[in-house]
Scaffold this motif. Structure first.
Motif, PDB file in Angstrom:
ATOM      1  N   VAL A  25       7.675  -5.154  -9.694  1.00 43.19           N
ATOM      2  CA  VAL A  25       6.295  -4.728  -9.532  1.00 43.19           C
ATOM      3  C   VAL A  25       5.671  -4.684 -10.914  1.00 43.19           C
ATOM      4  O   VAL A  25       6.107  -3.905 -11.777  1.00 43.19           O
ATOM      5  CB  VAL A  25       6.199  -3.356  -8.839  1.00 43.19           C
ATOM      6  CG1 VAL A  25       4.739  -2.912  -8.731  1.00 43.19           C
ATOM      7  CG2 VAL A  25       6.835  -3.415  -7.457  1.00 43.19           C
ATOM      8  N   GLY A  26       4.687  -5.547 -11.143  1.00 48.80           N
ATOM      9  CA  GLY A  26       4.112  -5.622 -12.483  1.00 48.80           C
ATOM     10  C   GLY A  26       2.622  -5.898 -12.468  1.00 48.80           C
ATOM     11  O   GLY A  26       1.966  -5.907 -11.416  1.00 48.80           O
ATOM     12  N   VAL A  27       2.096  -6.148 -13.651  1.00 52.66           N
ATOM     13  CA  VAL A  27       0.670  -6.391 -13.820  1.00 52.66           C
ATOM     14  C   VAL A  27       0.314  -7.757 -13.262  1.00 52.66           C
ATOM     15  O   VAL A  27       1.037  -8.735 -13.437  1.00 52.66           O
ATOM     16  CB  VAL A  27       0.285  -6.292 -15.309  1.00 52.66           C
ATOM     17  CG1 VAL A  27      -1.202  -6.598 -15.496  1.00 52.66           C
ATOM     18  CG2 VAL A  27       0.612  -4.913 -15.847  1.00 52.66           C
ATOM     19  N   GLY A  28      -0.815  -7.800 -12.603  1.00 50.06           N
ATOM     20  CA  GLY A  28      -1.289  -9.065 -12.056  1.00 50.06           C
ATOM     21  C   GLY A  28      -2.099  -8.837 -10.805  1.00 50.06           C
ATOM     22  O   GLY A  28      -2.247  -7.715 -10.315  1.00 50.06           O
ATOM     23  N   GLN A  29      -2.642  -9.935 -10.292  1.00 53.32           N
ATOM     24  CA  GLN A  29      -3.426  -9.858  -9.072  1.00 53.32           C
ATOM     25  C   GLN A  29      -2.553  -9.364  -7.931  1.00 53.32           C
ATOM     26  O   GLN A  29      -1.444  -9.854  -7.743  1.00 53.32           O
ATOM     27  CB  GLN A  29      -4.002 -11.226  -8.746  1.00 53.32           C
ATOM     28  CG  GLN A  29      -4.921 -11.235  -7.534  1.00 53.32           C
ATOM     29  CD  GLN A  29      -5.483 -12.618  -7.279  1.00 53.32           C
ATOM     30  OE1 GLN A  29      -5.133 -13.562  -7.976  1.00 53.32           O
ATOM     31  NE2 GLN A  29      -6.354 -12.736  -6.286  1.00 53.32           N
ATOM     32  N   PRO A  30      -3.026  -8.384  -7.140  1.00 52.06           N
ATOM     33  CA  PRO A  30      -2.205  -7.862  -6.034  1.00 52.06           C
ATOM     34  C   PRO A  30      -1.815  -8.960  -5.049  1.00 52.06           C
ATOM     35  O   PRO A  30      -2.664  -9.494  -4.326  1.00 52.06           O
ATOM     36  CB  PRO A  30      -3.128  -6.818  -5.386  1.00 52.06           C
ATOM     37  CG  PRO A  30      -4.080  -6.431  -6.461  1.00 52.06           C
ATOM     38  CD  PRO A  30      -4.293  -7.661  -7.283  1.00 52.06           C
ATOM     39  N   ARG A  31      -0.563  -9.283  -5.057  1.00 49.63           N
ATOM     40  CA  ARG A  31      -0.049 -10.330  -4.173  1.00 49.63           C
ATOM     41  C   ARG A  31       1.469 -10.219  -4.133  1.00 49.63           C
ATOM     42  O   ARG A  31       2.095  -9.808  -5.116  1.00 49.63           O
ATOM     43  CB  ARG A  31      -0.467 -11.712  -4.672  1.00 49.63           C
ATOM     44  CG  ARG A  31      -0.149 -12.844  -3.704  1.00 49.63           C
ATOM     45  CD  ARG A  31      -0.671 -14.162  -4.225  1.00 49.63           C
ATOM     46  NE  ARG A  31      -0.323 -15.245  -3.330  1.00 49.63           N
ATOM     47  CZ  ARG A  31      -0.598 -16.525  -3.548  1.00 49.63           C
ATOM     48  NH1 ARG A  31      -1.230 -16.863  -4.664  1.00 49.63           N
ATOM     49  NH2 ARG A  31      -0.237 -17.451  -2.683  1.00 49.63           N
ATOM     50  N   GLU A  58       3.209   5.907   3.346  1.00 52.67           N
ATOM     51  CA  GLU A  58       3.587   5.578   1.979  1.00 52.67           C
ATOM     52  C   GLU A  58       2.543   4.609   1.420  1.00 52.67           C
ATOM     53  O   GLU A  58       1.803   3.946   2.169  1.00 52.67           O
ATOM     54  CB  GLU A  58       4.979   4.926   1.937  1.00 52.67           C
ATOM     55  CG  GLU A  58       6.086   5.798   2.473  1.00 52.67           C
ATOM     56  CD  GLU A  58       6.467   6.925   1.531  1.00 52.67           C
ATOM     57  OE1 GLU A  58       6.118   6.849   0.337  1.00 52.67           O
ATOM     58  OE2 GLU A  58       7.112   7.886   1.988  1.00 52.67           O
ATOM     59  N   GLU A  59       2.458   4.516   0.113  1.00 45.91           N
ATOM     60  CA  GLU A  59       1.479   3.636  -0.527  1.00 45.91           C
ATOM     61  C   GLU A  59       2.142   2.337  -0.949  1.00 45.91           C
ATOM     62  O   GLU A  59       3.136   2.338  -1.683  1.00 45.91           O
ATOM     63  CB  GLU A  59       0.852   4.335  -1.732  1.00 45.91           C
ATOM     64  CG  GLU A  59      -0.247   3.500  -2.381  1.00 45.91           C
ATOM     65  CD  GLU A  59      -0.903   4.222  -3.539  1.00 45.91           C
ATOM     66  OE1 GLU A  59      -1.722   3.592  -4.234  1.00 45.91           O
ATOM     67  OE2 GLU A  59      -0.587   5.415  -3.746  1.00 45.91           O
ATOM     68  N   TRP A  60       1.599   1.240  -0.489  1.00 46.31           N
ATOM     69  CA  TRP A  60       2.089  -0.076  -0.904  1.00 46.31           C
ATOM     70  C   TRP A  60       1.509  -0.390  -2.294  1.00 46.31           C
ATOM     71  O   TRP A  60       0.323  -0.180  -2.537  1.00 46.31           O
ATOM     72  CB  TRP A  60       1.652  -1.140   0.102  1.00 46.31           C
ATOM     73  CG  TRP A  60       2.192  -2.514  -0.200  1.00 46.31           C
ATOM     74  CD1 TRP A  60       1.515  -3.553  -0.758  1.00 46.31           C
ATOM     75  CD2 TRP A  60       3.515  -2.980   0.034  1.00 46.31           C
ATOM     76  NE1 TRP A  60       2.332  -4.646  -0.893  1.00 46.31           N
ATOM     77  CE2 TRP A  60       3.571  -4.324  -0.412  1.00 46.31           C
ATOM     78  CE3 TRP A  60       4.655  -2.401   0.571  1.00 46.31           C
ATOM     79  CZ2 TRP A  60       4.731  -5.088  -0.324  1.00 46.31           C
ATOM     80  CZ3 TRP A  60       5.820  -3.166   0.651  1.00 46.31           C
ATOM     81  CH2 TRP A  60       5.846  -4.483   0.208  1.00 46.31           C
ATOM     82  N   PRO A  61       2.331  -0.865  -3.219  1.00 47.23           N
ATOM     83  CA  PRO A  61       1.849  -1.100  -4.588  1.00 47.23           C
ATOM     84  C   PRO A  61       0.679  -2.074  -4.627  1.00 47.23           C
ATOM     85  O   PRO A  61       0.724  -3.143  -4.008  1.00 47.23           O
ATOM     86  CB  PRO A  61       3.085  -1.683  -5.301  1.00 47.23           C
ATOM     87  CG  PRO A  61       4.248  -1.230  -4.485  1.00 47.23           C
ATOM     88  CD  PRO A  61       3.771  -1.154  -3.079  1.00 47.23           C
ATOM     89  N   VAL A  66       6.967  -9.428  -6.959  1.00 44.27           N
ATOM     90  CA  VAL A  66       7.831 -10.611  -6.848  1.00 44.27           C
ATOM     91  C   VAL A  66       9.166 -10.161  -6.250  1.00 44.27           C
ATOM     92  O   VAL A  66       9.822  -9.267  -6.798  1.00 44.27           O
ATOM     93  CB  VAL A  66       8.053 -11.284  -8.214  1.00 44.27           C
ATOM     94  CG1 VAL A  66       8.982 -12.483  -8.054  1.00 44.27           C
ATOM     95  CG2 VAL A  66       6.734 -11.722  -8.813  1.00 44.27           C
ATOM     96  N   LEU A  67       9.518 -10.749  -5.124  1.00 48.00           N
ATOM     97  CA  LEU A  67      10.769 -10.435  -4.445  1.00 48.00           C
ATOM     98  C   LEU A  67      11.691 -11.646  -4.547  1.00 48.00           C
ATOM     99  O   LEU A  67      11.359 -12.732  -4.077  1.00 48.00           O
ATOM    100  CB  LEU A  67      10.520 -10.090  -2.975  1.00 48.00           C
ATOM    101  CG  LEU A  67       9.653  -8.847  -2.722  1.00 48.00           C
ATOM    102  CD1 LEU A  67       9.193  -8.800  -1.270  1.00 48.00           C
ATOM    103  CD2 LEU A  67      10.436  -7.592  -3.068  1.00 48.00           C
TER     104      LEU A  67
END
Length: 506
Positions: A25-31, A58-61, A66-67
């Motif tokens: 989970v990192g910086v970038g456009q939510p996708r 729960e809150e989705w990031p 990237v999985l």
């Protein structure tokens, strides 16, 4: 921003491989990006998991996710990765601690409201997880009885995603433990005493049970061919623990396990209709192939009634399985391997019109031969016992001697199997029945005197018998010797084994 790992299992046939699911989970456009050769069902898991997380409060990031599913070069499919993907993503986002994810395998499909739905193949998946060193598992509650069959893995059952997340946070929540293991009830098997007459066929069935030989029954309708086949499982010994797990694994992948008593402890009996397809018989389907009837009959009986009504291409697909005891189905996504060490029982009428009395047959010689030719020579060469059944000529009266029941015949069968197992194990071999003893071993280590096998040599010299057929005659001869409590087959046993192969419908 963070990185976390969780574990799931990819199944290829009944073989499993532990899959590491990495979430970044990192910086970038939510996708959300899913890597690792996912199929369509797995690719859709991104939306399923996202909805399940939101509906579990729960809150989705809201970042770039990237999985990665490793090994990345192996195709992966199905919905059983949902639970692991959700936990890995939330751990990477810092919503749950990653401590308990280490050494834990997570299996389950997520509903949009967060429920954990059952998936197929839990038993082989946990066996693979245990081989990979994973000692804790979370599975859907409905599959707990199946998961509890695996020793050495601490199993927990979950109803919802919220329960799993609370467990990861070490909150005061208890996932459901596996139920107390209960002995699987023995399936009801009809008794052999119900079969009227047919002494030759009854004897052939006993020989088939004692040595795990394949059997062909030919005769008019109503002579008891199906009745005899249905009574064969009652003559066979219960499965060992190892065999029971192997059979249960196949049925788990096929989705045919009973939720109450999932362990298949008795030899299965699979009856196949003559209109079945090749995929239904040996396995198939899109993506990774599913097991067919041949694999579901592993360590049991595969019964093909009206065998001459099957398509020749369909029934000939069994030839490789009869030799190797395994079905291998190549697909784009890989090769699925399923065990298929079964006893084949074929039942057929002698001709298409099949009158009760042969004298009333209206079929020409050409029609009869064409009908019987649907059972090809190479397939019949792999069938050890061939019996022509008689038409029933009289009803049983009160004064007649009752036929032997299953219990009496089964006792003789178990003694014969015990003699065979003791004989082969004494020489360092692990052949459970005579039917699986390799031909070279019979001809070298356990060679019979020349005067005992004279008839076999004569049949080979005249072309009446193939080399494979000779090996199968030797195996039947050893079974006949075991039933007679003889140390070695005699010339009479070899002659009887050869006669079994000659009993074909004209």
């Amino acid at each position: 921003m963070g990185l976390a790992q969780a574990w799931s299992v990819a199944l290829y046939g009944v073989d499993g491989l532990a899959v590491e699911i990495e979430a970044d989970v990192g910086v970038g456009q939510p996708r959300t990006h899913l890597l690792g050769l996912p199929d369509a069902a797995l690719h859709e898991s991104k939306e399923r998991v996202k909805a399940a997380v939101r509906n579990s409060e729960e809150e989705w990031p809201k970042q770039r996710i990237v999985l990665g599913l490793s090994p990345a070069n192996l195709p992966k499919g199905g919905s059983s990765y949902d639970l692991a993907i959700a936990c890995a993503t939330l751990a990477a986002a810092g919503s749950v601690p990653p401590t308990r994810l280490a050494g834990t395998v997570l299996l389950g499909e997520l509903a949009l409201d967060g429920r954990v739905r059952p998936v197929r193949g839990v038993l082989p998946a946990l066996l693979a997880a245990r081989r990979a060193g994973l000692r804790t598992a979370i599975v859907p509650v409905d599959t707990l009885p199946e998961a509890a069959l695996v020793d050495g893995v601490e199993v927990h059952g979950a109803l919802t995603l919220s329960e799993v997340l609370a467990w990861l946070r070490s909150e005061d929540v208890t996932l459901q433990p596996p139920p107390e293991s209960a002995a699987s009830p023995a399936p009801a098997v009809p008794d052999l005493a119900d079969v009227v007459g047919q002494p030759e066929a009854r004897w052939a069935l006993e020989v088939a049970a004692a040595g795990a030989h394949h059997l062909l029954l030919t005769g008019p309708p109503g002579t008891g061919k199906t009745m005899l086949a249905e009574r064969l499982p009652g003559l066979l010994p219960p499965l060992t623990r190892e065999d029971a797990l192997a059979v249960t694994a196949v049925h788990s992948v096929a989705g045919t396990l009973s939720p109450d008593c999932p362990l298949v402890a008795s030899p299965p009996f699979v009856d196949v209709h003559h209109t079945t397809s090749i995929a239904a018989l040996i396995g198939g389907g899109s993506g990774m192939a599913k097991p067919g009837a041949a694999s579901r009959a592993h360590k049991g009986v595969l019964f093909l009634d009206e065998a001459c009504e099957f398509g020749q291409k369909t029934i000939d697909t069994l030839r490789t399985a009869l030799e190797s005891g395994e079905v291998r189905i190549p697909r784009r996504d890989g090769i699925a391997r399923y065990p298929a060490r079964f006893q084949l029982i074929l039942a057929t009428n002698p001709c298409p019109c099949a009158p009760p009395k042969e004298i009333d047959c209206i079929c020409t010689t050409t029609v009869r031969r064409r009908y019987q030719a649907r059972l090809s020579g190479p397939l019949l060469d792999r069938v050890d016992l061939r019996v022509r059944m008689r038409a029933t000529t009289a009803m049983v009266n009160a004064d007649a001697t009752p036929p032997e029941p299953t219990a009496v015949v089964r006792e003789r069968v178990l003694k014969a199997r015990s003699r065979a197992a003791t004989r082969w194990s004494a020489h360092g071999h692990t052949w459970p029945t005579n039917a699986v003893v390799p031909g070279p071993a019979l001809r070298r280590e356990f060679a019979l005197p020349r005067d005992t096998i004279t008839l076999l040599d004569r049949a080979l010299a005249t072309g009446a018998l193939t080399g494979r057929g000779a090996d199968r005659c030797l195996r039947v001869a050893w079974t006949l010797a075991d039933l007679a409590e003889s140390d070695r087959p005699t010339a009479d046993h070899v002659a009887a084994a050869l006669q079994f192969r000659e009993r074909r419908a004209p």
